[in-house]
Design a protein around this motif. Structure first.
Motif, mmCIF file in Angstrom:
data_model
loop_
_atom_site.group_PDB
_atom_site.id
_atom_site.type_symbol
_atom_site.label_atom_id
_atom_site.label_comp_id
_atom_site.label_asym_id
_atom_site.label_seq_id
_atom_site.Cartn_x
_atom_site.Cartn_y
_atom_site.Cartn_z
ATOM 1 N N HIS A 55 0.807 -1.437 -0.556
ATOM 2 C CA HIS A 55 -0.209 -0.005 0.185
ATOM 3 C C HIS A 55 0.994 0.892 0.187
ATOM 4 O O HIS A 55 2.259 1.094 0.347
ATOM 5 C CB HIS A 55 -0.923 -0.133 0.769
ATOM 6 N N ILE A 56 0.491 2.305 -0.039
ATOM 7 C CA ILE A 56 0.980 3.497 -0.304
ATOM 8 C C ILE A 56 1.427 3.978 1.266
ATOM 9 O O ILE A 56 2.827 4.517 1.418
ATOM 10 C CB ILE A 56 0.343 4.600 -1.053
ATOM 11 N N ASP A 57 0.861 3.409 2.024
ATOM 12 C CA ASP A 57 1.514 3.589 3.131
ATOM 13 C C ASP A 57 2.885 3.331 4.376
ATOM 14 O O ASP A 57 3.647 2.943 4.601
ATOM 15 C CB ASP A 57 -0.045 3.270 4.319
ATOM 16 N N GLU A 86 -5.077 9.774 -3.061
ATOM 17 C CA GLU A 86 -4.639 11.682 -4.009
ATOM 18 C C GLU A 86 -3.614 12.122 -3.134
ATOM 19 O O GLU A 86 -2.337 12.589 -3.789
ATOM 20 C CB GLU A 86 -5.481 12.521 -4.666
ATOM 21 N N PRO A 87 -3.913 12.862 -1.849
ATOM 22 C CA PRO A 87 -3.026 13.300 -1.223
ATOM 23 C C PRO A 87 -2.087 12.580 -0.761
ATOM 24 O O PRO A 87 -0.647 13.237 -0.783
ATOM 25 C CB PRO A 87 -4.331 14.141 0.298
ATOM 26 N N VAL A 130 -8.765 5.913 -7.977
ATOM 27 C CA VAL A 130 -7.542 6.042 -7.466
ATOM 28 C C VAL A 130 -6.478 6.017 -8.900
ATOM 29 O O VAL A 130 -5.819 6.793 -9.241
ATOM 30 C CB VAL A 130 -6.275 4.043 -7.314
ATOM 31 N N ASP A 131 -6.942 5.370 -10.346
ATOM 32 C CA ASP A 131 -6.829 5.609 -11.046
ATOM 33 C C ASP A 131 -7.168 7.785 -11.538
ATOM 34 O O ASP A 131 -6.102 8.297 -11.941
ATOM 35 C CB ASP A 131 -7.867 5.715 -12.159
ATOM 36 N N GLN A 132 -8.120 7.935 -11.110
ATOM 37 C CA GLN A 132 -7.960 9.470 -11.412
ATOM 38 C C GLN A 132 -6.640 10.852 -10.510
ATOM 39 O O GLN A 132 -6.515 11.271 -11.502
ATOM 40 C CB GLN A 132 -9.483 10.079 -10.283
ATOM 41 N N ALA A 133 -6.988 10.058 -9.119
ATOM 42 C CA ALA A 133 -5.505 10.824 -8.884
ATOM 43 C C ALA A 133 -4.521 10.680 -9.800
ATOM 44 O O ALA A 133 -3.490 11.384 -9.757
ATOM 45 C CB ALA A 133 -5.163 9.490 -7.287
ATOM 46 N N LYS A 193 -1.652 17.300 -13.173
ATOM 47 C CA LYS A 193 -1.798 19.638 -13.263
ATOM 48 C C LYS A 193 -1.984 19.467 -12.319
ATOM 49 O O LYS A 193 -2.014 21.166 -11.810
ATOM 50 C CB LYS A 193 -3.445 18.376 -13.637
ATOM 51 N N LYS A 194 -1.749 18.639 -10.995
ATOM 52 C CA LYS A 194 -1.322 19.223 -9.547
ATOM 53 C C LYS A 194 0.674 19.704 -9.076
ATOM 54 O O LYS A 194 -0.166 20.106 -8.423
ATOM 55 C CB LYS A 194 -2.333 18.126 -8.762
#
Length: 259
Positions: free
Chosen positions: A110-112, A165-166, A206-209, A215-216
């Motif tokens: 996981h990202i964590d 996302e964050p 998750v895909d949208q992130a 863009k961010k």
């Protein structure tokens, strides 16, 4: 017999350690991080075992050796990934340099798990800490030019996806700080979009992130996985798709940097 084996082993180790390296500014390094689709799970074929003369990888032991698959070592199932193809294309686009790949992906993570001090029980490893140690070894010899990230399946769960996302944005910041490379390109790849394998709402989040990253967050890019195929398990790309994904990562990097 035992002595002969020891001598041969030492000779092999010396050969691995004696791989000639170019000047530091001509040795362009790329960090490979994420979970199993970065580590690679494709079937290894002859072309995957044939090295490019200017593409090296940091071995599990921390030495520079010719880059061949399997490149990672997180789990016994490791196989063909995207890194070798990526390295070869970047090397061909830059005739005067050698490419150094730093495999650090951890299947299932996981990202964590990509936080300092975190122990990841399934592989009995510390993804972030292990990556930091390997990157420090690599950076003694070369110059970091990019970070390749492929991860997200492990966070496509109801209790994890909304916060992804964050965490991804924070990861980019932390990696750049750890590696003292505030503007180094960071490229995120799309999870497999396989025919007949519908995505859950969490996977869409998750895909949208991933898709919104460029863009961010400055100096980032997104790589599509459209029309790629899985190896039969509905999760991991097949060998041909891994090679195509490596090509797409390379194209994204060259578009970002112009070299």
């Amino acid at each position: 017999m035992k002595l002969a084996f020891i001598i041969l082993s030492l000779v092999g180790l010396a050969a691995a350690q004696d791989t000639p390296l170019p000047a530091k500014d001509k040795f362009h390094l790329f960090l490979l991080v994420g979970q199993s689709n970065m580590a690679g799970r494709g079937t290894v074929e002859q072309q995957d075992k044939t090295p490019h003369p200017r593409v090296l990888m940091l071995s599990k032991e921390g030495t520079w050796v010719p880059a061949v698959d399997p490149m990672h070592f997180d789990k016994p199932a490791v196989g063909v990934g995207l890194g070798k193809t990526f390295g070869q294309i970047i090397a061909e686009a830059n005739p005067g340099v050698t490419i150094g790949l730093i495999p650090c992906a951890v299947g299932g993570s996981h990202i964590d798990a990509w936080q300092p001090g975190v122990f990841y029980a399934p592989t009995k490893s510390h993804p972030w800490d292990d990556m930091a140690k390997r990157a420090a070894i690599a950076l003694k010899s070369g110059t970091l030019k990019g970070i390749l990230w492929h991860q997200g399946e492990g966070d496509s769960l109801p209790d994890l996806a909304p916060a992804y996302e964050p965490k991804l944005h924070d990861l980019v910041v932390r990696l750049r700080k750890e590696l003292n490379a505030p503007e180094v390109p960071f490229i995120a790849g799309q999870m497999g979009k396989f025919d007949g394998v519908p995505w859950t709402p969490e996977k869409v989040i998750v895909d949208q992130a991933h898709q919104d990253l460029a863009k961010k967050v400055p100096h980032t890019a997104f790589v599509s996985a459209e029309e790629l195929k899985h190896k039969g398990d509905k999760v991991h790309f097949d060998s041909a798709s891994f090679r195509e994904l490596g090509k797409r990562y390379a194209e994204a990097f060259l578009k970002m940097t112009g070299k």
